[in-house]
Scaffold this active site. Structure first.
Site, mmCIF file in Angstrom:
data_model
loop_
_atom_site.group_PDB
_atom_site.id
_atom_site.type_symbol
_atom_site.label_atom_id
_atom_site.label_comp_id
_atom_site.label_asym_id
_atom_site.label_seq_id
_atom_site.Cartn_x
_atom_site.Cartn_y
_atom_site.Cartn_z
ATOM 1 N N GLU A 271 0.854 -1.180 0.000
ATOM 2 C CA GLU A 271 0.000 0.000 0.000
ATOM 3 C C GLU A 271 0.899 1.243 0.000
ATOM 4 O O GLU A 271 1.889 1.286 0.742
ATOM 5 C CB GLU A 271 -0.846 -0.021 1.270
ATOM 6 C CG GLU A 271 -1.631 1.227 1.539
ATOM 7 C CD GLU A 271 -2.336 1.199 2.898
ATOM 8 O OE1 GLU A 271 -3.135 2.084 3.170
ATOM 9 O OE2 GLU A 271 -2.064 0.263 3.705
ATOM 10 N N ASP B 268 13.937 -2.472 13.955
ATOM 11 C CA ASP B 268 14.880 -1.570 13.264
ATOM 12 C C ASP B 268 14.295 -0.164 13.271
ATOM 13 O O ASP B 268 14.209 0.511 12.245
ATOM 14 C CB ASP B 268 15.086 -2.064 11.820
ATOM 15 C CG ASP B 268 16.266 -1.378 11.129
ATOM 16 O OD1 ASP B 268 17.033 -0.656 11.799
ATOM 17 O OD2 ASP B 268 16.423 -1.576 9.912
HETATM 18 P P1 ADP Z 1 15.039 -0.021 2.330
HETATM 19 O O1 ADP Z 1 14.510 -1.418 2.474
HETATM 20 O O2 ADP Z 1 15.966 0.141 1.176
HETATM 21 O O3 ADP Z 1 15.639 0.525 3.614
HETATM 22 P P2 ADP Z 1 12.591 1.497 2.827
HETATM 23 O O4 ADP Z 1 11.599 0.471 3.169
HETATM 24 O O5 ADP Z 1 13.197 2.264 3.961
HETATM 25 O O6 ADP Z 1 13.767 0.880 1.932
HETATM 26 O O7 ADP Z 1 11.929 2.467 1.763
HETATM 27 C C1 ADP Z 1 12.663 3.482 1.088
HETATM 28 C C2 ADP Z 1 11.881 4.796 1.097
HETATM 29 O O8 ADP Z 1 10.650 4.625 0.384
HETATM 30 C C3 ADP Z 1 11.473 5.231 2.500
HETATM 31 O O9 ADP Z 1 12.445 6.046 3.080
HETATM 32 C C4 ADP Z 1 10.184 5.987 2.247
HETATM 33 O O10 ADP Z 1 10.460 7.326 1.913
HETATM 34 C C5 ADP Z 1 9.596 5.310 1.024
HETATM 35 N N1 ADP Z 1 8.549 4.310 1.397
HETATM 36 C C6 ADP Z 1 8.722 3.135 2.059
HETATM 37 N N2 ADP Z 1 7.566 2.471 2.181
HETATM 38 C C7 ADP Z 1 6.618 3.235 1.575
HETATM 39 C C8 ADP Z 1 5.200 3.086 1.363
HETATM 40 N N3 ADP Z 1 4.544 1.987 1.771
HETATM 41 N N4 ADP Z 1 4.555 4.085 0.735
HETATM 42 C C9 ADP Z 1 5.217 5.190 0.284
HETATM 43 N N5 ADP Z 1 6.540 5.377 0.438
HETATM 44 C C10 ADP Z 1 7.246 4.422 1.076
#
Ligand code: ADP
Length: 296
Positions: A96, A204
């Site tokens: 989502e 984390d």
């Molecule tokens: P990684 O696994 O590389 O650490 P993240 O899960 O932290 O990646 O996601 C990278 C970036 O994408 C986040 O810093 C955030 O800005 C954006 N993001 C993550 N999840 C969502 C989401 N469900 N909806 C919108 N943006 C998201």
């Protein structure tokens, strides 16, 4: 493993889930490990997608299992899992899309209370044959995180958290450093405490792993979830600068932090710092050694 559907293509998944085509794919920044994208579908709906060419789909199945556990606790915002899979050797996860909004005036208090709620929720169903651990191993960053169930938190933290990271980091240590690390592991029984009850942890929880949704509330993302001592999550929030004091005040009111936490905090964060040492290299060695020397 998660009951979440596995797909063999991103466009196929989105067609099946929403009956829509991909109109636009925009890269997002902010993560450490994966490539992240906002996908806009025909009709305007947005979907979040993470992908990784060096990982297999089990990597994202593990993240999905953590998000599913957090969602099941029903306590705090987390993105719904749409699916995961592999497309031509590229693993992906579809979630989502969190539309970002402005923080509500009680953002930090609510976040603190919601996290306390997650930590107080019954965690039994997330681990079997033991009180601490998780149903399957997962990852912290891209490092394997061992979640073999144990009945003792201290034993779990030693055998499944610190010890494997120390072993991976051996090449960074001198012989006396390794001796001290082993001494610290031997002393852990006298340094940590068993919790009143096991808690589902994000695993984390730093400032890069929550977002502000359009509801003005915190939504947690990118977990390395497992069942452990709630203090380990709180310690992580303090590792890179700390959250707002209102967060801690509200958390503490809802789930009082036990006396002596300040003396245990760095031991929990030693796990995270060792993982940073193993993932990103030597610049984390001095922080690791400072903690090792303090306790052994
Ligand atoms: P990684 O696994 O590389 O650490 P993240 O899960 O932290 O990646 O996601 C990278 C970036 O994408 C986040 O810093 C955030 O800005 C954006 N993001 C993550 N999840 C969502 C989401 N469900 N909806 C919108 N943006 C998201």
């Amino acid at each position: 493993m998660t009951g979440i559907k596995k797909f063999s293509s991103i466009s196929g998944a989105l067609k099946e889930l929403f009956g829509a085509e991909i109109e636009n794919t925009d890269r997002l920044y902010g993560g450490d490990i994966n490539d992240a994208f906002a996908i806009t579908l025909s009709g305007g709906k947005k979907v979040f997608m993470k992908s990784n060419r060096r990982a297999s789909s089990s990597f994202f199945a593990a993240e999905a299992a953590g998000l599913a556990a957090i969602a099941r606790s029903g306590t705090i915002g987390a993105p719904k899992i749409l699916g995961f899979g592999d497309e031509n050797g590229r693993a992906f996860l579809l979630l989502e899309f969190i539309d970002e909004g402005r923080r509500a005036s009680d953002f930090w208090e609510t976040f603190g209370r919601q996290l306390a709620g997650m930590h107080k929720a019954d965690a039994d169903s997330f681990v079997s044959d033991g009180a601490f651990g998780f149903k399957a191993d997962n990852y912290i960053g891209h490092t394997k995180q061992i979640n073999t169930p144990k009945n003792s938190w201290i034993e779990f933290f030693r055998d499944c958290r610190l010890e494997p990271q120390f072993r991976m980091a051996e090449r960074f240590f001198s012989a006396p450093g390794i001796k001290r690390a082993n001494l610290l592991l031997d002393r852990l029984d006298g340094l940590l405490i068993e919790p009143d009850h096991p808690s589902l942890l994000h695993g984390d929880l730093w400032s890069g792993n929550f977002m502000t949704g359009s509801d003005g509330r915190a939504w947690i993302i990118d977990p390395a979830a497992y069942v452990g001592h709630a203090e380990a999550d709180i310690a992580m929030t303090e590792l890179f600068g700390g959250f707002h004091r209102k967060f801690y005040a509200a958390y503490n009111e809802a789930a009082p932090i036990e006396r002596g936490y300040e003396d245990r905090r760095d031991l929990y964060n030693l796990y995270q710092l060792l993982n940073h040492l193993n993932m990103f290299g030597g610049s984390y060695l001095s922080s690791v050694m400072r903690i090792v020397r303090r306790y052994a």
